[in-house]
Design an enzyme around this catalytic site. Structure first.
Site, PDB file in Angstrom:
ATOM      1  N   ASP A 189      43.623  33.565  48.323  1.00 43.64           N
ATOM      2  CA  ASP A 189      42.454  33.396  47.451  1.00 43.64           C
ATOM      3  C   ASP A 189      41.250  34.174  47.972  1.00 43.64           C
ATOM      4  O   ASP A 189      41.135  34.396  49.182  1.00 43.64           O
ATOM      5  CB  ASP A 189      42.128  31.896  47.351  1.00 43.64           C
ATOM      6  CG  ASP A 189      41.266  31.577  46.142  1.00 43.64           C
ATOM      7  OD1 ASP A 189      41.130  32.444  45.251  1.00 43.64           O
ATOM      8  OD2 ASP A 189      40.729  30.461  46.092  1.00 43.64           O
ATOM      9  N   ASN A 233      46.442  31.067  35.805  1.00 41.54           N
ATOM     10  CA  ASN A 233      45.745  32.361  35.894  1.00 41.54           C
ATOM     11  C   ASN A 233      45.784  33.156  34.580  1.00 41.54           C
ATOM     12  O   ASN A 233      45.032  34.114  34.407  1.00 41.54           O
ATOM     13  CB  ASN A 233      46.292  33.217  37.052  1.00 41.54           C
ATOM     14  CG  ASN A 233      45.877  32.722  38.430  1.00 41.54           C
ATOM     15  OD1 ASN A 233      46.596  32.876  39.412  1.00 41.54           O
ATOM     16  ND2 ASN A 233      44.692  32.108  38.532  1.00 41.54           N
TER      17      ASN A 233
END
Ligand code: IPE
Ligand code: IPE
Ligand code: MG
Length: 265
Positions: free
Chosen positions: A34, A82
């Site tokens: 991330d 996502n």
């Protein structure tokens, strides 16, 4: 599980840094990669440049894990959530996966990496799916590190999928519902055949799981670092491994113990 790179590998291998105990390395490392967007924004670049740089961090991490004899690396590349990102970012990511896979396949083969893609692969672009199928088949017999790339992966979707598969078998009369146990359930997950991660690393400081490996992380040690994924390097990996080696794993007991062999291949 075989650990070593092929002895025929032409690339030099990195020695395990002093301070790390080779006998107490995690057998399986999972990583939530991330912070790509923030890495780029801080440099005044478009978010997608962070994804491009993130690929380099993943290659570094894979090579180090492989060199140090870590048996499996599972990386979260694209979650089921996502898809909610702007269309251009999603398209960029799909094109990036395709480009990188095409470019790196030869090196993966040479270094004896066994690559698999975990998740619901159906909705991925057909070109990417073809590359994935090819890479999976071509590396299936490799003896080195297991490299799992979670693509369109969601922990909840995975659990629902497993429950549905078992329910279908029961409806066909092939399975007695009373006989379903944790081993049978785990065999229906995308990770079937892989032992559970010992260590989960999340970069960029977020203190959450974000739908990653909900079943498999039950007893993983967690290492959260503020380092943004594109900056993740040998130093950051060593620091995660040292953190891991300082933990006392008890699995619900009172004495330090090894991971339970149940549910492990
Ligand atoms: C992780 O980086 C990569 C993917 C989720 C594909 P992010 O893109 O989430 O980066 P941040 O969290 O916005 O900085
Ligand atoms: C998790 O990161 C997914 C991947 C790294 C592929 P996200 O950036 O999507 O997670 P949230 O939105 O911060 O929870
Ligand atoms: Mg993020």
């Amino acid at each position: 599980m075989s650990r070593a790179l092929a002895t025929t590998s032409t690339l030099s291998q990195q020695a395990l840094p002093a301070g790390l105990d080779p006998a107490r390395l995690p057998a399986h490392v999972a990583v939530i990669m991330d912070g790509n967007g923030r890495w780029a924004s801080r440099r005044g670049l478009p978010r997608v440049m962070g994804h491009r740089e993130g690929v380099e961090a993943l290659k570094r991490t894979l090579r180090l894990c492989s060199d140090w004899g870590i048996g499996a690396l599972t990386a979260y590349a694209f979650s089921t959530e996502n898809w909610n990102r702007p269309g251009e970012e999603v398209s960029f990511l799909m094109a990036l996966f395709e480009r990188v896979l095409a470019r790196e396949l030869e090196a993966l083969e040479r270094e004896q990496v066994r690559i698999r893609f975990l998740g619901d692969l159906e909705p991925l672009p057909s070109g990417l799916r073809a590359l994935i199928a090819n890479a999976t088949t071509r590396t299936a017999g490799n003896s080195g590190i297991h490299f799992n790339v979670c693509t369109n992966y969601g922990g909840r979707a995975e659990l629902v999928h497993a429950a549905r598969r078992l329910a279908e078998q029961a409806a066909r009369g092939e399975l007695d519902p009373a006989s379903i146990d944790e081993t049978q359930f785990a065999a229906q997950l995308h990770t079937a055949g892989e032992r559970d991660p010992d260590l989960l690393i999340r970069t960029s400081g977020e203190l959450r799981i974000s739908n990653f490996l909900l079943w498999q992380l039950a007893y993983a040690e967690l290492h959260i670092t503020d380092v943004l994924w594109p900056d993740f390097d040998e130093r950051a990996l060593v620091s995660a491994l040292l953190d891991y080696q300082n933990r006392q794993r008890r699995f619900g007991g009172v004495e330090p113990s090894l991971p339970p062999s149940a549910h492990q291949p």
